[in-house]
Write an enzyme that holds these catalytic residues in place. Structure first.
Site, PDB file in Angstrom:
ATOM      1  CB  SER A 129      46.785  20.926  74.575  1.00 61.36           C
ATOM      2  OG  SER A 129      46.496  21.585  75.785  1.00 61.36           O
ATOM      3  CE  LYS A 183      43.545  20.979  72.667  1.00 64.54           C
ATOM      4  NZ  LYS A 183      42.898  22.133  72.219  1.00 64.54           N
ATOM      5  CG  HIS A 186      43.227  18.174  76.718  1.00 62.70           C
ATOM      6  ND1 HIS A 186      42.990  19.521  76.511  1.00 62.70           N
ATOM      7  CD2 HIS A 186      44.382  18.112  77.413  1.00 62.70           C
ATOM      8  CE1 HIS A 186      43.962  20.223  77.061  1.00 62.70           C
ATOM      9  NE2 HIS A 186      44.818  19.399  77.602  1.00 62.70           N
ATOM     10  CG  ASN A 187      40.115  21.662  74.947  1.00 65.75           C
ATOM     11  OD1 ASN A 187      41.191  21.078  74.955  1.00 65.75           O
ATOM     12  ND2 ASN A 187      39.937  22.779  74.274  1.00 65.75           N
ATOM     13  CD  GLU A 190      41.851  23.638  79.438  1.00 68.51           C
ATOM     14  OE1 GLU A 190      42.574  22.973  78.671  1.00 68.51           O
ATOM     15  OE2 GLU A 190      41.482  24.793  79.171  1.00 68.51           O
TER      16      GLU A 190
HETATM   17  P1  NBP Z   1      43.326  32.113  65.293  1.00 70.35           P
HETATM   18  O1  NBP Z   1      42.372  31.055  65.721  1.00 70.35           O
HETATM   19  O2  NBP Z   1      43.137  33.478  65.767  1.00 70.35           O
HETATM   20  O3  NBP Z   1      43.376  32.111  63.682  1.00 70.35           O
HETATM   21  C1  NBP Z   1      44.163  33.020  62.998  1.00 70.35           C
HETATM   22  C2  NBP Z   1      44.598  32.436  61.683  1.00 70.35           C
HETATM   23  O4  NBP Z   1      43.459  31.997  60.920  1.00 70.35           O
HETATM   24  C3  NBP Z   1      45.297  33.493  60.832  1.00 70.35           C
HETATM   25  O5  NBP Z   1      46.317  32.850  60.107  1.00 70.35           O
HETATM   26  C4  NBP Z   1      44.174  33.968  59.914  1.00 70.35           C
HETATM   27  O6  NBP Z   1      44.633  34.516  58.718  1.00 70.35           O
HETATM   28  C5  NBP Z   1      43.482  32.665  59.656  1.00 70.35           C
HETATM   29  N1  NBP Z   1      42.111  32.805  59.123  1.00 70.35           N
HETATM   30  C6  NBP Z   1      41.006  33.318  59.692  1.00 70.35           C
HETATM   31 BR1  NBP Z   1      40.929  34.080  61.340  1.00 70.35          BR
HETATM   32  N2  NBP Z   1      39.921  33.258  58.896  1.00 70.35           N
HETATM   33  C7  NBP Z   1      40.369  32.676  57.784  1.00 70.35           C
HETATM   34  C8  NBP Z   1      39.717  32.328  56.570  1.00 70.35           C
HETATM   35  N3  NBP Z   1      38.423  32.520  56.399  1.00 70.35           N
HETATM   36  N4  NBP Z   1      40.467  31.745  55.612  1.00 70.35           N
HETATM   37  C9  NBP Z   1      41.775  31.515  55.793  1.00 70.35           C
HETATM   38  N5  NBP Z   1      42.443  31.819  56.930  1.00 70.35           N
HETATM   39  C10 NBP Z   1      41.751  32.404  57.901  1.00 70.35           C
HETATM   40  O7  NBP Z   1      44.838  31.663  65.621  1.00 70.35           O
HETATM   41  P2  NBP Z   1      45.472  30.903  66.864  1.00 70.35           P
HETATM   42  O8  NBP Z   1      45.015  31.456  68.162  1.00 70.35           O
HETATM   43  O9  NBP Z   1      46.925  30.842  66.569  1.00 70.35           O
HETATM   44  O10 NBP Z   1      44.874  29.434  66.746  1.00 70.35           O
HETATM   45  C11 NBP Z   1      45.057  28.607  65.605  1.00 70.35           C
HETATM   46  C12 NBP Z   1      44.267  27.325  65.801  1.00 70.35           C
HETATM   47  O11 NBP Z   1      44.816  26.640  66.933  1.00 70.35           O
HETATM   48  C13 NBP Z   1      42.788  27.557  66.109  1.00 70.35           C
HETATM   49  O12 NBP Z   1      42.030  26.514  65.566  1.00 70.35           O
HETATM   50  C14 NBP Z   1      42.734  27.492  67.612  1.00 70.35           C
HETATM   51  O13 NBP Z   1      41.465  27.121  68.088  1.00 70.35           O
HETATM   52  C15 NBP Z   1      43.782  26.429  67.909  1.00 70.35           C
HETATM   53  N6  NBP Z   1      44.399  26.510  69.236  1.00 70.35           N
HETATM   54  C16 NBP Z   1      44.671  27.708  69.820  1.00 70.35           C
HETATM   55  C17 NBP Z   1      45.261  27.760  71.066  1.00 70.35           C
HETATM   56  C18 NBP Z   1      45.597  29.084  71.712  1.00 70.35           C
HETATM   57  O14 NBP Z   1      46.020  29.057  72.879  1.00 70.35           O
HETATM   58  N7  NBP Z   1      45.454  30.192  71.030  1.00 70.35           N
HETATM   59  C19 NBP Z   1      45.597  26.561  71.723  1.00 70.35           C
HETATM   60  C20 NBP Z   1      45.353  25.359  71.089  1.00 70.35           C
HETATM   61  C21 NBP Z   1      44.745  25.338  69.846  1.00 70.35           C
HETATM   62  P3  NBP Z   1      44.813  36.123  58.583  1.00 70.35           P
HETATM   63  O15 NBP Z   1      46.103  36.445  59.261  1.00 70.35           O
HETATM   64  O16 NBP Z   1      44.842  36.305  57.120  1.00 70.35           O
HETATM   65  O17 NBP Z   1      43.625  36.744  59.247  1.00 70.35           O
END
Ligand code: NBP
Length: 482
Positions: A129, A183, A186-187, A190
């Site tokens: 988070s 987690k 936590h959400n 939030e």
């Molecule tokens: P995203 O949730 O947008 O995921 C992007 C990543 O997933 C890229 O590496 C993409 O590869 C890969 N991907 C996807 Br989309 N579909 C796929 C598939 N079918 N097979 C393999 N890879 C695949 O990224 P993020 O916002 O960095 O979040 C990452 C994780 O962390 C998520 O689970 C999210 O819920 C969690 N999270 C996010 C936050 C936040 O603030 N953003 C906070 C806390 C937790 P590609 O580049 O090849 O498309």
């Protein structure tokens, strides 16, 4: 050459920032991504000049890892995680570790812990988070899963996590899906915290006619005391933020809240385990109601309220009442969240460290606040605490706030301003402190129409059926909990 301490798959916002954070703390990270071109681009740009290395394939990545191999996934939750786990399993050996840092559902993590262990690979689900900034400079990390993996993860995870009074906001949560469960809660919390602040905003704005700047000043004051938290701080800034025409931007934003599902999952778990997590539930429903914007606009010209009733008493006093209502409601929300954790721990046999969980949330994450330090202290004093409300610190706080809290809820009702979370928190408090609630009548009704039986106060455990009408049968229904 095996040179990398850990591999990180997923080069979107979270993955990239976490890699740079690990690099800052002296760990060599091997980066990989489904779309492999992103690896080169990352190395040539954001990771330029760092010790980060890249991999062209999963085989290449695995070959570059020191043993036991540590592979962290930060990809979209769901099928993407399964796809990578399936591809990794033939390449890994017993003793290696897969960590899923995405927002996965805890049931998926429970399943993955079992299937990977068939080959001796240790699986961990780690809640992360703090968003982009947290990932880069210190997130709150909530790792759970195979406990044998923890000694191999601890130096990296505690190294990169946020710190609160020099203590890392990361500790081992517990077995299988517990990290992702924590987690999720936590959400949910939030969602509740955000809705409580929204209710305070609406009371001041509509009920007292205060401007956004005035409300920003109130939030600034609140942030100096027991409500000191990241969400109050950003709400202060949002209140003061002006659009190009000099008007508050917040007032121009369409009042229909989005959601990604983690609050809903918390509410579903609460129903699954029969735990009255009413405040998070109401905060999810408040978002659902907000999203019915068109319906609400139509209804607003048809359904009558109490008229234009405004608060006309002492302004300063009512603002202080709202602050106390918010604080008391927040105590109830966290008490409910920890009740849910306790229930899940019972259900799955997890040994959760509740004080440690409060510390994990104390810094780095969206709900970070001074208040979580008090929760940590409460569970440290008594790890078996039945509910936070019974800790002396919180008991005193609620007793101090309750008169103001009741005045705010009553005044809101008279003004026709909905305060679902203030109100449900108060109803929970009054219900929880009641030795007797009207469920005796429910039991009588159930037995009347369905022969579901009841117990007498004087004979708990003995199930009795009464022929209430004189013409029903004397056969009772079987007793079970649905
Ligand atoms: P995203 O949730 O947008 O995921 C992007 C990543 O997933 C890229 O590496 C993409 O590869 C890969 N991907 C996807 Br989309 N579909 C796929 C598939 N079918 N097979 C393999 N890879 C695949 O990224 P993020 O916002 O960095 O979040 C990452 C994780 O962390 C998520 O689970 C999210 O819920 C969690 N999270 C996010 C936050 C936040 O603030 N953003 C906070 C806390 C937790 P590609 O580049 O090849 O498309």
């Amino acid at each position: 050459m095996a040179e990398a301490d850990i591999a990180l798959i997923g080069l979107a916002v979270m993955g990239q920032n976490l890699i740079l954070n690990m690099n800052d703390h002296g760990f060599v990270v091997c980066a990989y991504n489904r779309t492999v071109e992103k690896v080169d681009s990352f190395l040539a740009n954001e990771a330029k000049g760092t010790k980060v290395i890249g991999a062209k394939s999963l085989e290449d990545m695995v070959a570059k890892l020191k043993k036991p191999r540590r592979v962290m996934l930060l990809v979209k939750a769901g099928a993407a995680v399964d796809a990578f786990v399936d591809k990794l399993m033939p390449l890994l050996e017993a003793g290696d570790i897969i960590i899923d840092g995405g927002n996965s559902q805890y049931q998926d993590t429970q399943r993955r812990c079992k299937t990977t262990l068939e080959k001796g690979v240790m699986f961990c689900g780690c809640g992360v988070s703090g968003g982009e900034d947290g990932a880069r400079y210190g997130p709150s990390l909530m790792p759970g899963g195979n406990p044998d993996a923890w000694p191999h993860l601890k130096p990296i995870f505690q190294g990169i996590a946020a710190k609160s009074n020099d203590e890392p906001c990361c500790d081992w949560v517990g077995e299988d899906g517990s990290g992702h469960f924590v987690k999720m809660v936590h959400n949910g919390i939030e969602y509740g915290d955000m809705q409580l602040i929204c209710e305070a905003y609406q009371l001041m704005h509509e009920g007292m006619g205060m401007s956004c700047d005035e409300i920003g000043d109130v939030f600034e004051e609140w942030n100096k005391g027991e409500l000191d938290s990241f969400l109050i701080e950003i709400s202060r800034d949002i209140m003061r933020f002006k659009d190009t025409d000099g008007k508050p931007l917040v007032e121009k934003i369409r009042d229909a809240a989005g959601q990604k599902g983690t609050g809903k999952w918390t509410a579903i778990s609460a129903l699954d385990y029969g735990t009255p997590v009413t405040l998070i539930g109401e905060s999810v429903f408040a978002r659902c109601l907000s999203s019915l914007k068109d319906e609400r606009v139509r209804a607003s010209s048809e359904l009558q309220g109490p008229g234009d009733v405004k608060y006309t008493g002492d302004k300063k006093e009512f603002i202080e009442n709202i602050r106390q209502a918010l604080y008391a409601s927040k105590i109830v929300s966290y008490a409910q969240g920890f009740m849910l954790l306790r229930e899940a721990a019972k259900e799955f046999g997890w040994k959760l460290n509740y004080g440690g969980i409060a510390l994990m949330w104390r810094g780095g994450c969206i709900i970070r606040s001074v208040f979580l330090g008090n929760i940590k202290a409460a569970f440290e004093k008594n790890p078996e605490l039945q509910i936070l409300l019974l800790d002396q610190f919180f008991k005193d706080a609620i007793h101090r706030c309750q008169v103001s809290w009741r005045k705010v809820v009553a005044q809101a009702v008279m003004m026709g301003i909905p305060t679902p979370c203030f109100s449900t928190a108060l109803a929970f408090y009054d219900g929880y402190r009641s030795a007797r609630v009207p469920a005796n009548l429910i039991q009588a009704q159930r037995d009347y129409f369905g022969a579901h039986t009841y117990e007498l106060l004087s004979e708990p455990g003995k199930h009795i059926h009464t022929n209430w009408t004189g013409h029903g049968g004397n056969v009772s229904s079987s007793t079970y909990s649905a």
